[in-house]
Design a protein around this motif. Structure first.
Motif, short mmCIF file in Angstrom:
data_model
loop_
_atom_site.label_atom_id
_atom_site.label_comp_id
_atom_site.label_asym_id
_atom_site.label_seq_id
_atom_site.Cartn_x
_atom_site.Cartn_y
_atom_site.Cartn_z
N UNK A 188 10.65 30.94 76.50
CA UNK A 188 11.12 31.03 75.12
C UNK A 188 11.53 32.43 74.71
N UNK A 189 11.34 33.42 75.60
CA UNK A 189 11.63 34.81 75.23
C UNK A 189 13.11 35.02 74.92
N UNK A 190 13.98 34.48 75.78
CA UNK A 190 15.41 34.64 75.52
C UNK A 190 15.80 34.01 74.18
N UNK A 191 15.28 32.81 73.91
CA UNK A 191 15.59 32.15 72.64
C UNK A 191 15.09 32.97 71.46
N UNK A 192 13.91 33.57 71.60
CA UNK A 192 13.36 34.39 70.52
C UNK A 192 14.26 35.58 70.22
#
Length: 211
Positions: free
Chosen positions: A90-94
């Motif tokens: 989820x880091x990229x989406x965050x």
């Protein structure tokens, strides 16, 4: 503790910027997102290094440097919506949530999408729409998208994904070519994709036709 984490995120953003100059808005996004929340507990001391880290389910969280490159190559300025293929931690989406009004992300491993949604709640991020499913089918209900990002390598761009990209939109993907992976930028013009190879990279590949 919050000040310590903020200082670490700021230092990481500066480290990225020193080797890959970042646009101010993108640099600020990396300063704002607590990367420690996205790495396994045993690797938190390595969270701010510019390295990829294992995260369970035989998957990896990309290095912050790679995430920064993929983000900047998207040309997010002026774009409203983005679809991410392969949510992972989820880091990229965050990061994308700080640059787009609407973020849509799809993940084929249920455990990962459940954990990613929890992290988004913990960070009070409410403009990310995340779901469990085959990323190579995209998310047609909300198409077309201004931008599309592959967070896993692919041998080709499926027609299903191509059709969900807005005219004039940008798609960035790590493409498999001759045993290598190359970050490739596609622009949709007159219903066709025009590509530009940017640089070599290393991503988890799509698996059994899904991501």
């Amino acid at each position: 503790m919050e000040k310590i984490i903020a200082a670490k995120c700021k230092k990481m953003a500066e480290d990225i910027d020193s080797v890959f100059p970042l646009e101010p808005k993108i640099k600020k996004a990396f300063e704002d997102i607590n990367r420690e929340l996205f790495v396994p507990a045993g690797f938190k001391h390595l969270a701010y290094k510019l390295d990829a880290l294992p995260m369970g389910a035989n998957q990896w969280i990309s290095s912050p440097l790679t995430v920064a490159k993929m983000t900047q190559y998207l040309n997010p300025d002026g774009a409203d919506s983005v679809l991410e293929i392969g949510c992972g931690s989820g880091y990229q989406a965050a990061i994308l949530s700080r640059l787009f009004r609407r973020v849509f992300t799809v993940e084929r491993i249920e455990k990962l999408i459940v954990e990613a949604k929890r992290r988004f709640r913990d960070l009070s991020i409410y403009n990310i729409n995340a779901r469990y499913g085959d990323g190579l089918l995209g998310w047609p209900e909300f198409a077309p998208y201004d931008r599309i990002l592959f967070s896993a390598s692919a041998s080709e761009i499926p027609e299903e994904i191509f059709s969900q990209l807005k005219e004039g939109g940008v798609l960035v993907a790590p493409m498999e070519k001759g045993g290598r992976q190359i970050i490739t930028k596609f622009v949709k013009r007159s219903g066709r994709l025009f590509s530009q190879e940017l640089e070599e990279c290393l991503f988890v590949p799509t698996k059994n036709g899904t991501v």
